[in-house]
Design a protein around this motif. Structure first.
Motif, short mmCIF file in Angstrom:
data_model
loop_
_atom_site.label_atom_id
_atom_site.label_comp_id
_atom_site.label_asym_id
_atom_site.label_seq_id
_atom_site.Cartn_x
_atom_site.Cartn_y
_atom_site.Cartn_z
N MET A 115 0.83 -1.18 0.00
CA MET A 115 0.00 0.00 0.00
C MET A 115 0.88 1.25 0.00
O MET A 115 1.93 1.28 0.61
CB MET A 115 -0.90 0.01 1.24
CG MET A 115 -1.77 1.22 1.26
SD MET A 115 -2.44 1.77 2.84
CE MET A 115 -1.06 1.90 3.88
N VAL A 116 0.38 2.27 -0.69
CA VAL A 116 1.06 3.56 -0.72
C VAL A 116 0.02 4.66 -0.54
O VAL A 116 -1.10 4.56 -1.05
CB VAL A 116 1.86 3.74 -2.04
CG1 VAL A 116 0.96 3.77 -3.24
CG2 VAL A 116 2.71 4.98 -1.99
N ILE A 117 0.39 5.68 0.22
CA ILE A 117 -0.46 6.87 0.36
C ILE A 117 0.20 7.95 -0.46
O ILE A 117 1.39 8.22 -0.29
CB ILE A 117 -0.59 7.28 1.84
CG1 ILE A 117 -1.30 6.17 2.61
CG2 ILE A 117 -1.34 8.61 1.95
CD1 ILE A 117 -1.34 6.39 4.09
N ARG A 118 -0.57 8.57 -1.35
CA ARG A 118 0.00 9.55 -2.27
C ARG A 118 -1.01 10.65 -2.55
O ARG A 118 -2.21 10.48 -2.32
CB ARG A 118 0.41 8.87 -3.57
CG ARG A 118 -0.75 8.20 -4.28
CD ARG A 118 -0.37 7.71 -5.65
NE ARG A 118 -1.43 6.97 -6.29
CZ ARG A 118 -2.52 7.51 -6.83
NH1 ARG A 118 -2.69 8.81 -6.82
NH2 ARG A 118 -3.43 6.75 -7.40
N PRO A 119 -0.54 11.78 -3.08
CA PRO A 119 -1.48 12.83 -3.50
C PRO A 119 -2.41 12.31 -4.59
O PRO A 119 -1.98 11.56 -5.47
CB PRO A 119 -0.57 13.94 -4.04
CG PRO A 119 0.75 13.70 -3.39
CD PRO A 119 0.86 12.20 -3.25
N ALA A 156 -5.20 6.29 -0.71
CA ALA A 156 -4.45 5.10 -0.31
C ALA A 156 -4.65 4.07 -1.42
O ALA A 156 -5.78 3.72 -1.76
CB ALA A 156 -4.97 4.57 1.01
N GLU A 157 -3.54 3.65 -1.98
CA GLU A 157 -3.58 2.74 -3.12
C GLU A 157 -3.01 1.39 -2.70
O GLU A 157 -1.92 1.32 -2.15
CB GLU A 157 -2.76 3.35 -4.25
CG GLU A 157 -2.79 2.60 -5.54
CD GLU A 157 -1.98 3.32 -6.60
OE1 GLU A 157 -2.59 3.80 -7.56
OE2 GLU A 157 -0.75 3.42 -6.45
N ARG A 158 -3.78 0.33 -2.96
CA ARG A 158 -3.30 -1.02 -2.66
C ARG A 158 -2.15 -1.38 -3.59
O ARG A 158 -1.90 -0.70 -4.59
CB ARG A 158 -4.42 -2.04 -2.81
CG ARG A 158 -5.55 -1.84 -1.85
CD ARG A 158 -6.55 -2.96 -1.90
NE ARG A 158 -6.91 -3.40 -3.24
CZ ARG A 158 -8.07 -3.93 -3.57
NH1 ARG A 158 -9.01 -4.10 -2.66
NH2 ARG A 158 -8.32 -4.32 -4.81
N ASP A 159 -1.48 -2.48 -3.29
CA ASP A 159 -0.35 -2.92 -4.11
C ASP A 159 -0.77 -3.24 -5.55
O ASP A 159 0.04 -3.14 -6.47
CB ASP A 159 0.31 -4.16 -3.49
CG ASP A 159 0.97 -3.83 -2.16
OD1 ASP A 159 1.29 -2.64 -1.93
OD2 ASP A 159 1.18 -4.76 -1.35
N ASP A 160 -2.05 -3.58 -5.75
CA ASP A 160 -2.53 -3.88 -7.10
C ASP A 160 -3.00 -2.63 -7.86
O ASP A 160 -3.52 -2.71 -8.95
CB ASP A 160 -3.66 -4.92 -7.07
CG ASP A 160 -4.89 -4.45 -6.32
OD1 ASP A 160 -4.92 -3.29 -5.85
OD2 ASP A 160 -5.83 -5.27 -6.19
#
Length: 89
Positions: A1-5, A53-57
């Motif tokens: 997971m990544v949190i990004r603008p 918040a974006e999952r790994d997929d």
């Protein structure tokens, strides 16, 4: 997971999440056009705040949107959280 603008490519998913949450309250009638305008503003305007918040997929499964405005009674700005939701623990 990544949190990004958030970017404009995330806007449709952000709208989807906002409408899903609004529909939990039967008396609330979400306005897709208003939500789209607010989401576009939150993403595009430097003074507002939009993260996803974006999952790994690559699927967006969380969003935080806040608007910053002039404070009604002080010299500083204030922010209001418009949407804060995540399915990711």
């Amino acid at each position: 997971m990544v949190i990004r603008p958030a970017t404009l490519s995330d806007l449709n998913r952000m709208i989807e999440i906002a409408i899903e949450q609004a529909e939990r309250y039967p008396r609330l009638k979400p306005d897709r056009d208003k939500i789209r305008a607010l989401g576009t503003d939150a993403i595009s305007a430097a003074r507002h705040y939009a993260l996803v918040a974006e999952r790994d997929d690559g699927y967006v499964d969380g969003v935080l949107v806040a608007f910053t405005t002039e404070n009604a009674w002080a010299q500083r700005h204030s922010s209001q959280v418009m949407l804060w939701w995540s399915q990711i623990p």
